[in-house]
Design a protein around this motif. Structure first.
Motif, PDB file in Angstrom:
ATOM      1  N   CYS A 164       3.238   9.426   3.430  1.00 27.01           N
ATOM      2  CA  CYS A 164       3.662  10.452   2.474  1.00 27.01           C
ATOM      3  C   CYS A 164       4.570   9.859   1.410  1.00 27.01           C
ATOM      4  O   CYS A 164       5.285   8.888   1.652  1.00 27.01           O
ATOM      5  CB  CYS A 164       4.428  11.579   3.183  1.00 27.01           C
ATOM      6  SG  CYS A 164       3.425  12.606   4.261  1.00 27.01           S
TER       7      CYS A 164
ATOM      8  N   GLU B 265       3.230   7.332  -9.980  1.00 26.56           N
ATOM      9  CA  GLU B 265       2.142   7.728  -9.074  1.00 26.56           C
ATOM     10  C   GLU B 265       1.594   9.073  -9.539  1.00 26.56           C
ATOM     11  O   GLU B 265       2.362   9.969  -9.894  1.00 26.56           O
ATOM     12  CB  GLU B 265       2.644   7.884  -7.622  1.00 26.56           C
ATOM     13  CG  GLU B 265       3.137   6.614  -6.960  1.00 26.56           C
ATOM     14  CD  GLU B 265       2.024   5.628  -6.592  1.00 26.56           C
ATOM     15  OE1 GLU B 265       0.840   5.959  -6.772  1.00 26.56           O
ATOM     16  OE2 GLU B 265       2.360   4.523  -6.125  1.00 26.56           O
TER      17      GLU B 265
ATOM     18  N   ILE C 292      10.504   8.492  -2.906  1.00 27.63           N
ATOM     19  CA  ILE C 292      10.556   7.505  -1.835  1.00 27.63           C
ATOM     20  C   ILE C 292       9.338   7.659  -0.923  1.00 27.63           C
ATOM     21  O   ILE C 292       8.819   8.762  -0.764  1.00 27.63           O
ATOM     22  CB  ILE C 292      11.887   7.663  -1.049  1.00 27.63           C
ATOM     23  CG1 ILE C 292      12.164   6.473  -0.151  1.00 27.63           C
ATOM     24  CG2 ILE C 292      11.901   8.955  -0.270  1.00 27.63           C
ATOM     25  CD1 ILE C 292      13.607   6.418   0.371  1.00 27.63           C
ATOM     26  N   ASN C 293       8.891   6.567  -0.366  1.00 24.29           N
ATOM     27  CA  ASN C 293       7.798   6.593   0.595  1.00 24.29           C
ATOM     28  C   ASN C 293       8.359   6.728   2.006  1.00 24.29           C
ATOM     29  O   ASN C 293       9.470   6.259   2.276  1.00 24.29           O
ATOM     30  CB  ASN C 293       6.979   5.297   0.463  1.00 24.29           C
ATOM     31  CG  ASN C 293       5.734   5.336   1.312  1.00 24.29           C
ATOM     32  OD1 ASN C 293       5.764   4.999   2.490  1.00 24.29           O
ATOM     33  ND2 ASN C 293       4.627   5.746   0.722  1.00 24.29           N
ATOM     34  N   ASP C 294       7.576   7.332   2.901  1.00 23.54           N
ATOM     35  CA  ASP C 294       8.098   7.538   4.260  1.00 23.54           C
ATOM     36  C   ASP C 294       7.769   6.365   5.187  1.00 23.54           C
ATOM     37  O   ASP C 294       7.837   6.514   6.403  1.00 23.54           O
ATOM     38  CB  ASP C 294       7.607   8.868   4.837  1.00 23.54           C
ATOM     39  CG  ASP C 294       6.116   8.893   5.084  1.00 23.54           C
ATOM     40  OD1 ASP C 294       5.433   7.926   4.732  1.00 23.54           O
ATOM     41  OD2 ASP C 294       5.640   9.901   5.632  1.00 23.54           O
TER      42      ASP C 294
ATOM     43  N   GLY D 208       0.794  -1.231   0.000  1.00 23.37           N
ATOM     44  CA  GLY D 208       0.000   0.000   0.000  1.00 23.37           C
ATOM     45  C   GLY D 208       0.825   1.279   0.000  1.00 23.37           C
ATOM     46  O   GLY D 208       0.259   2.364  -0.041  1.00 23.37           O
ATOM     47  N   HIS D 209       2.135   1.150   0.031  1.00 27.12           N
ATOM     48  CA  HIS D 209       2.982   2.344  -0.001  1.00 27.12           C
ATOM     49  C   HIS D 209       3.479   2.618  -1.412  1.00 27.12           C
ATOM     50  O   HIS D 209       3.525   1.729  -2.250  1.00 27.12           O
ATOM     51  CB  HIS D 209       4.173   2.172   0.956  1.00 27.12           C
ATOM     52  CG  HIS D 209       3.760   2.000   2.389  1.00 27.12           C
ATOM     53  ND1 HIS D 209       2.825   2.798   2.994  1.00 27.12           N
ATOM     54  CD2 HIS D 209       4.157   1.119   3.337  1.00 27.12           C
ATOM     55  CE1 HIS D 209       2.663   2.415   4.249  1.00 27.12           C
ATOM     56  NE2 HIS D 209       3.455   1.394   4.480  1.00 27.12           N
ATOM     57  N   SER D 210       3.871   3.841  -1.659  1.00 28.86           N
ATOM     58  CA  SER D 210       4.347   4.220  -2.990  1.00 28.86           C
ATOM     59  C   SER D 210       5.728   3.630  -3.259  1.00 28.86           C
ATOM     60  O   SER D 210       6.503   3.405  -2.336  1.00 28.86           O
ATOM     61  CB  SER D 210       4.384   5.746  -3.116  1.00 28.86           C
ATOM     62  OG  SER D 210       5.033   6.334  -2.007  1.00 28.86           O
ATOM     63  N   PRO D 211       6.033   3.395  -4.515  1.00 29.91           N
ATOM     64  CA  PRO D 211       7.322   2.788  -4.875  1.00 29.91           C
ATOM     65  C   PRO D 211       8.449   3.801  -4.761  1.00 29.91           C
ATOM     66  O   PRO D 211       8.211   4.980  -4.459  1.00 29.91           O
ATOM     67  CB  PRO D 211       7.105   2.379  -6.328  1.00 29.91           C
ATOM     68  CG  PRO D 211       6.110   3.361  -6.847  1.00 29.91           C
ATOM     69  CD  PRO D 211       5.204   3.697  -5.684  1.00 29.91           C
TER      70      PRO D 211
ATOM     71  N   LEU E 143       7.679  11.177  -1.012  1.00 23.23           N
ATOM     72  CA  LEU E 143       8.633  12.286  -1.059  1.00 23.23           C
ATOM     73  C   LEU E 143       9.391  12.289  -2.369  1.00 23.23           C
ATOM     74  O   LEU E 143       9.804  11.230  -2.860  1.00 23.23           O
ATOM     75  CB  LEU E 143       9.672  12.157   0.064  1.00 23.23           C
ATOM     76  CG  LEU E 143       9.243  12.445   1.483  1.00 23.23           C
ATOM     77  CD1 LEU E 143       8.480  11.265   2.069  1.00 23.23           C
ATOM     78  CD2 LEU E 143      10.455  12.749   2.343  1.00 23.23           C
TER      79      LEU E 143
END
Lengths: 345, 345, 345, 345
Positions: B120, D88, A124-126, A83-86, B122
């Protein structure tokens, strides 16, 4: 401070730790834990318990100066919750590129030494690699409140939560305790969907001969990270073991009964994830799909440590240490990420 | 270790530091510094000097447990060198958004507690806010080699340098020394384009009563960060003072004469930047547009600390301390960034 | 279709256009325009007026096959409204990088021709360079509704609005009309903060000898883009002229009186921006800080064209043409961006 | 131009097309194609063949004004070649977020209409969804040259190739021809790893009754995109069919024998990909892992169209049409991406 005084002070600290005296707690109550006890504007939660004295006591646990690196290495292939961004780490400037692009003539001209540089741009995702979840990460309820009752309509925003973002996490210096559940059970890594109960924790602590103290950073080992390899590229294997974790009952046992000030593990989410066939019953019992997160972050104000690499500590049976973690200072970030916490012995 | 032994060991360490004994150095030579002395595959440079004993001695400098946060807070408005890529911290998932988007039905359905989360995404450069430059950051020469002779054609790539990226920087625990040049000169912040010479450093050390030791992390204060505000939004003011810094002669004095293992400051680039009218003469003299970077990173294998916030240390005249910095573990990154190094007293 | 029929059909179309007959309108009413007349689920607005016949008539305006490129070139330095996120186009894979990185062994091995490739990763805002605003771009009111009453709580999300995103904009093929206000006033570019009134539009049309027809794409020239240069790097000059634009009265005159189906210009926002000293009075009169956006996008369902390069059309006095614009197909984007609309004569 | 002349000109154009006369070619030679024939600085290749007359003839192929949208819709889940960076589309500003964040007080204050806006920030690769490859995309040889001999060491950079980036692709308006290979073979979509030979193309053209002309945009249908769904989320199914494509022999047949000015298909890469068991023989025969790309882009200067949605054209047996494609104007991009080319009948 003169030399005599300095030695005396050091002796006092060393003696205190040696005697097993826990640093005095400000707000923690056995049986209850913390809750929203630090004032209406507080964004720090249980980490408010830290004092100069508690930090000094923790630092004095270091007897050799040996450092254990608890961070895992991150790159574009690293396992993360889907569920987090790549992420990508991309060469933004390179020595050849700078010279070819000719976009900074003042820098590149008159450059007899042919000096140049590398820099990277990251997407990057946090919530990747070794993390400490901020207290604004999880929300629960009608108005989406998080720790201390901060609500989305008041404290949301386009650039991350405006209260309890991860930049508010103070530098953590505290006694750290490893609970090696995988070791106690005699396995390399816990089987998928293992629910770690209070009894499991007690059993492991007993085998280790370790005692919890209020204010501890407690790190629970499932063994998942023995499969990390260089950068966590074997998603299938990591994903299987990553579903092992503590139950809500264990979280309560750690915080309310034992005063754990920060709870972490070597998985992406600390908490037990049921197998598909158990999911319905689990949801009916716990209501939330992440009851441990809700309890620790929202109700108790206790930060969560994730993907902490505990393999070396386990190999060396290093169950007690000084834990140091300094979260990146990025306003709005919901977690400290790609961290390198350390254990010092 | 039993209690007696433990106390004895602590006493020895405390006594050693109290007596002003420098930890023994492995490779440093007075008058020369280091250079490429750690083997053909080395990516670590002068930080190889750290040992358990040196770390323990540094930790023992902490007498109170007081922590000074040397990191500055970063957001989208933060001042940075204009040659780096811009940054955004963007709410990727929000409680409202997760529920509206309905893209994870298994999570959001059967959700009586209305649990959700913030995360988030980034976009960020790896040379922003508080940094430690990796040894692959600067290159110099025909084939664009960096520290230890690693060349772009061999060790470049699309995702950052493949040797000496910042993830190779070990956790730094060492004696830290503040040289408060602004304080010694009686100014809030050094005027723009101030060149800090060895004489300036000596004068400040003398006024402070501080002595350098081989293996120190040396942090030089220009006062620039008194203008940081919350997140470094006043670019004009910061930019002016940010041009103050050490000369190549000072870098040599610190490393070759005094064994500084890491050199940092409270500016974006540590080194002196000449005023436009002095630029031509400067280039003719030093050849490179960043001779201090080239000397420290490439020639000496000495990492550079940037944008370290030294204001509180200066206010409290805390000139000697235990410096701890743990770089984010991102493969390919050219610097540790948005860091939160700490000084412990 | 046999040859005779084909010629006959072409003749009919040519004759129709030659006779100045406007294509019949479906919903437009003089004095009122459109509004929310296309059904509760409509996301397209006035562009619903397009038919095969209207497109064919527009295509038949092309008599030479000459193409005018109305797009401006975008790069990292391009002027944009400061409230949008910055952009970078970064070499993601390069021939050298692919070979050095060695991350795709199956591709790079057995590669006697030394084949490789370039690709880029972009971080970019969806409101940059030549744009067509989607009908979900602007919101007005308590529940943040946009065109056709779609509300944030129902149709928002984390990945752009879920109704009226720019991917719903159909390919636009319509009669285009240039209104060269700068030309009519005899200036290279309108002075900063010029308010273009209906009288200005009428005057320019009269000088040109051009007549508006319902269903037109109307493009209004301020001359701002004569300062674009290669990629819009002169922010100060562009920013000054960029504040010229149409008033709310002009927007109403164009849509309600003349049936403009899409209204565009050569500025970043189409509408007049008052000088600071006029801002208070302007806000009091129009309530919104962007009344033209609210009127066109929300109330009328009329898309807005921005940063359309009209310089060549103006030089050649090409006041009537076939306008073709095809928006990028990105779900959730709020505008078509970095577009290359064309005018064909 | 008066009405009589206009009609006459249109008649001439219509008659020319009706008579099947090919527009005269400038440089194309049967049996050879083009090559590097447009001058040492040329970045456009075969698209230089377009003239006002050729465009007008193509436009005149539109007899009804019906538009076929050849673009596929892109989002974060869209299938792409795994060697490209992920994407994204993220809500950067939202009506609620703008008001909560309070970062633009001048805009949000005095806002009685509660006006706000949506905008998105995108992280995206320039080789996704419907594309036209720029002539700098592929490189072949020792110095990594691309079309017209531009070399990486001269024309590379950090922000994409500095020659033949996709912004140099002129608006394409030309006769388009569909070759429905899947249709001719009576299948919904070609089986995985189908090699489309010249005989296949000839057979399909014959069945369709379509004749190729020099200067055509030729689009070859495998049927892969019947599996696109809304946004290409079924990677497994798309991936299987996506391996069907033309052989090098077919590329030569199309360009050298028939003068195809742009060659496209409904797959991610146009060309045949061998099954794993055939890969070794394929590499031995063709040397490059993408011989069709090298031939078209590098040797011939012929742009490649990818992921063009040909389903509706096939259903309606629309084999001949006016093709219009306008690439996004982004400096340094290596391909036009997320495009919406259209076919007009």
């Amino acid at each position: 401070m003169n030399k005599k005084l300095m030695i005396a002070a050091a002796l006092v600290a060393v003696a205190g730790v040696a005697a097993g005296l826990a640093p005095e707690m400000k707000k923690w109550q056995k049986g209850k834990g913390w809750g929203w006890v630090w004032g209406a504007q507080d964004e720090i939660g249980s980490l408010n318990e830290m004092t100069d004295a508690s930090r000094l006591a923790a630092l004095r646990l270091a007897k050799q100066g040996k450092v254990y690196d608890l961070g895992v290495l991150y790159d574009r292939n690293t396992y993360k919750w889907p569920g987090h961004s790549p992420g990508e780490i991309i060469a933004f400037r390179t020595p050849e590129g700078v010279k070819r692009q000719q976009d900074i003539p003042g820098v590149i001209q008159d450059n007899p030494t042919k000096t140049a540089w590398h820099s990277c741009a990251l997407f990057i995702n946090d919530n990747v690699a070794t993390q400490i979840d901020g207290l604004g990460h999880a929300t629960e309820g009608e108005d989406d409140p998080w720790y201390n009752g901060f609500k989305e309509k008041d404290w949301g925003g386009n650039w991350g939560p405006r209260k309890c973002d991860a930049s508010t996490i103070p530098s953590v210096i505290a006694r750290g305790v490893l609970i090696d559940v995988a070791g106690a059970k005699g396995v390399d890594a816990l089987p998928p969907n293992t629910a770690i109960t209070p009894a499991d924790l007690e059993e492991a602590l007993k085998k280790q001969g370790t005692t919890l103290e209020p204010g501890d950073v407690v790190l629970i080992r499932t063994g998942t990270l023995r499969h990390w390899g260089e950068t966590g590229a074997d998603h299938a294997t990591i994903g299987r073991h990553d579903s092992a974790g503590i139950t809500l009952e264990s979280a309560k046992w750690l915080v309310a009964e034992h005063g754990a000030m920060l709870v972490g593990s070597d998985t992406s989410g600390l908490e037990y994830n049921p197998a598909p066939e158990d999911n319905k019953a689990y949801r009916e019992k716990y209501k939330s799909f992440m009851p441990v997160h809700n309890y620790l972050l929202i109700e108790q104000g206790v930060h969560i440590g994730e993907f902490h690499n505990l393999e070396e500590l386990a190999r060396e049976k290093a169950y007690e240490f000084c834990y140091v973690a300094c979260t990146n200072k990025i306003k709005g970030a919901t977690a400290g990420f790609t961290l390198r916490p350390i254990a010092i012995r």
